[in-house]
Design an enzyme around this catalytic site. Structure first.
Site, PDB file in Angstrom:
ATOM      1  N   ALA A  74       0.620  -0.981   0.077  1.00  0.00           N
ATOM      2  CA  ALA A  74       0.081   0.065   0.110  1.00  0.00           C
ATOM      3  C   ALA A  74       0.775   1.172   0.072  1.00  0.00           C
ATOM      4  CB  ALA A  74      -0.924  -0.030   1.284  1.00  0.00           C
ATOM      5  N   THR A  75       2.183   1.205   0.600  1.00  0.00           N
ATOM      6  CA  THR A  75       3.103   2.217   0.662  1.00  0.00           C
ATOM      7  C   THR A  75       3.177   2.948  -0.999  1.00  0.00           C
ATOM      8  OG1 THR A  75       4.094   1.678   2.822  1.00  0.00           O
ATOM      9  CG2 THR A  75       5.373   3.256   1.249  1.00  0.00           C
ATOM     10  N   GLN A 182      -6.412  -1.165   5.312  1.00  0.00           N
ATOM     11  CA  GLN A 182      -7.074  -1.806   6.237  1.00  0.00           C
ATOM     12  C   GLN A 182      -8.455  -2.344   6.175  1.00  0.00           C
ATOM     13  OE1 GLN A 182      -5.823  -2.483   9.492  1.00  0.00           O
ATOM     14  NE2 GLN A 182      -3.815  -1.128   9.254  1.00  0.00           N
ATOM     15  N   HIS A 204      -0.764  -7.911   3.482  1.00  0.00           N
ATOM     16  CA  HIS A 204      -0.469  -8.465   4.822  1.00  0.00           C
ATOM     17  C   HIS A 204      -1.106  -7.995   6.206  1.00  0.00           C
ATOM     18  CE1 HIS A 204       1.907  -4.920   6.773  1.00  0.00           C
ATOM     19  NE2 HIS A 204       1.953  -4.545   5.500  1.00  0.00           N
ATOM     20  N   THR A 241       9.376  -7.135 -12.642  1.00  0.00           N
ATOM     21  CA  THR A 241       8.721  -8.420 -12.882  1.00  0.00           C
ATOM     22  C   THR A 241       7.830  -8.958 -11.873  1.00  0.00           C
ATOM     23  OG1 THR A 241      10.992  -9.017 -13.701  1.00  0.00           O
ATOM     24  CG2 THR A 241       9.327 -10.921 -12.897  1.00  0.00           C
ATOM     25  N   CYS A 327       4.907   2.475  12.736  1.00  0.00           N
ATOM     26  CA  CYS A 327       5.708   3.667  12.100  1.00  0.00           C
ATOM     27  C   CYS A 327       6.160   4.667  13.315  1.00  0.00           C
ATOM     28  CB  CYS A 327       5.379   4.470  10.987  1.00  0.00           C
ATOM     29  SG  CYS A 327       4.459   3.106   9.922  1.00  0.00           S
TER      30      CYS A 327
HETATM   31  C1  LIG Z   1      -0.339  -0.899   6.581  1.00  0.00           C
HETATM   32  C2  LIG Z   1      -0.752   0.317   5.955  1.00  0.00           C
HETATM   33  C3  LIG Z   1      -0.149   0.741   4.849  1.00  0.00           C
HETATM   34  C4  LIG Z   1       1.329   0.524   4.259  1.00  0.00           C
HETATM   35  O1  LIG Z   1       0.917  -0.725   3.664  1.00  0.00           O
HETATM   36  P1  LIG Z   1       2.300  -1.526   3.157  1.00  0.00           P
HETATM   37  O2  LIG Z   1       1.836  -2.784   2.449  1.00  0.00           O
HETATM   38  O3  LIG Z   1       3.052  -2.109   4.543  1.00  0.00           O
HETATM   39  O4  LIG Z   1       3.342  -0.643   2.415  1.00  0.00           O
HETATM   40  C5  LIG Z   1      -0.667   2.016   4.237  1.00  0.00           C
HETATM   41  N1  LIG Z   1      -1.742   2.492   4.670  1.00  0.00           N
HETATM   42  C6  LIG Z   1      -2.522   1.852   5.847  1.00  0.00           C
HETATM   43  C7  LIG Z   1      -3.929   2.606   6.085  1.00  0.00           C
HETATM   44  C8  LIG Z   1      -1.855   0.806   6.287  1.00  0.00           C
HETATM   45  O5  LIG Z   1      -2.656   0.269   7.538  1.00  0.00           O
END
Ligand SMILES: *Cc1c(COP(=O)(O)O)cnc(C)c1O
Length: 394
Positions: A74-75, A182, A204, A241, A327
């Site tokens: 998600a980042t 989330q 994850h 890839t 974080c």
């Molecule tokens: C965990 C999370 C992210 C980051 O996701 P990653 O897949 O770890 O990069 C971004 N936004 C929210 C709201 C999250 O809970």
């Protein structure tokens, strides 16, 4: 006494579901093909697996498969959405709108854009964590290119009124991105009904592997400047890839999450209710975030009359829990989300985020509350100021 701390941090991450692992395993050794290798069976096999996974993930949010771009999580999806839209719509303007309570994976790209000449409005939230729609409407300008507001908050679980936000953005001709890291496979999501143009996902938080996620992009109306350049995969929007095992695992996790969605949410709500009843009985407890518009597995509460870092240090041997996002809490900073709700820095630090997941049991909640009760009582007695601090934290 359990040997290992009880895991109550499901908003930080979740363990892999063994069924997900089984689905992934063949794609590490037996089926190692590169999905872009069009000339042989190994490549076709991988391409077919990815096609099926893409369909599954698209279907989970009522999108078409071509609108799903795989990313590392998600980042990356947030970075691609925010910076990608900002760069692609320079002709329209340089203004973006987001929320003070967003994840750092939204806030940091916004701050980066500010450093290179964009303007960002960070909307405050109400005391319950919800955005005020009239404030959003007032913040939209003729040069606004993007509104980015999360679906579910990772610290307080609050669910924003995405459908209403989407409608406002659609009516005002502004693109709408939502970080649904989330929310995917925990609540039902429909990008058509919600009027969402871009949506970030990750595997994850729902018992899938780390390192894989996706960005939904409404095509063809949304333009995007790629942020990773290379071999032109994913319609040139995200080179690299494709990670077949992770993508297969992501789709499996989404499938299982959706199949179990309703019974699991009911179970989590009951567990959380039980947790809340015991917590409340300690007195001097304040819940953070709207109690109904929230993820079933998340509960965030401020504990008055204790020193936050002290409380967490006492709990850590027994409970894997946090006071905020993974974080910020490891840097000793108070949660920016709780500060935005009006908590003082000290009270923000004296807050606990309970992340209940599908492996959390009734007995674990009992045990966790025993530990918390004992610890809080002890710390308050030490401080000799039981309930002295005012519940009015503003
Ligand atoms: C965990 C999370 C992210 C980051 O996701 P990653 O897949 O770890 O990069 C971004 N936004 C929210 C709201 C999250 O809970």
């Amino acid at each position: 006494m359990p040997q290992q701390p009880i895991y109550l941090d499901a908003q930080a991450t979740t363990p892999l579901d063994p069924v997900v692992l089984d689905a992934m395993l063949p794609y590490f050794i037996e089926r190692p093909g590169n999905p872009s290798s069009g000339g042989h069976a190994y490549g076709w096999e991988a391409a077919a697996a990815i096609k099926e996974a893409r369909q599954r993930i698209a279907g989970a949010i009522a999108a078409v498969p071509q609108d799903i771009i795989f990313t590392s999580g998600a980042t990356e999806a947030n970075n691609l959405a925010i910076k990608g839209v900002a760069e692609a719509y320079l002709h329209k303007g340089r203004h973006l709108i987001t929320l003070e309570t967003e994840h750092s994976a939204v806030l940091a790209p916004c701050r980066y854009l500010e450093s290179v000449g964009f303007e960002v409005t960070y909307l405050p939230v109400q005391g319950d964590g919800l955005v005020k729609l009239t404030q959003l409407e007032q913040a939209i300008r003729s040069d606004t290119v993007l509104v980015s507001i999360m679906t579910a908050n990772n610290e307080i679980g609050v669910l924003q009124p995405i459908e209403d936000i989407g409608l406002i953005c659609r009516q005002r001709g502004v693109l709408f991105h939502t970080d649904a890291a989330q929310a995917i496979a925990k609540i039902s999501l429909n990008v058509q009904a919600l009027n969402v143009d871009l949506m970030s996902l990750t595997a994850h938080k729902i018992y899938g592997p780390k390192g894989i996620g996706a960005l939904y992009i409404r095509r063809p109306s949304v333009k995007l400047a790629p942020q990773i350049h290379g071999g032109g995969q994913e319609n040139n929007w995200r080179s690299g890839t494709l990670a077949t095992p992770q993508i297969v695992g992501f789709a499996k996790a989404v499938q299982i999450g959706l199949e179990q969605l309703e019974p699991e949410n009911l179970r989590l709500q009951k567990l959380r209710q039980k947790l809340w009843h015991r917590l409340e009985s300690l007195q001097g407890i304040e819940r953070n975030g709207h109690p109904q518009h929230t993820l079933a597995g998340c509960l965030n509460a401020t504990i008055h009359g204790v020193d936050g870092p002290r409380l967490l240090a006492e709990l850590y041997p027994h409970l894997a829990i946090s006071s905020g996002s993974a974080c910020s809490s490891n840097q000793g900073q108070p949660s920016h989300v709780l500060l935005a709700l009006g908590r003082s820095p000290a009270l923000a630090k004296a807050s606990l985020r309970f992340g209940l997941g599908k492996y959390t049991t009734d007995a674990e909640i009992d045990y966790a509350m025993d530990v918390i009760e004992t610890t809080v009582t002890k710390l308050r007695a030490e401080k000799g100021q039981l309930l002295e601090s005012s519940p009015d934290t503003k």
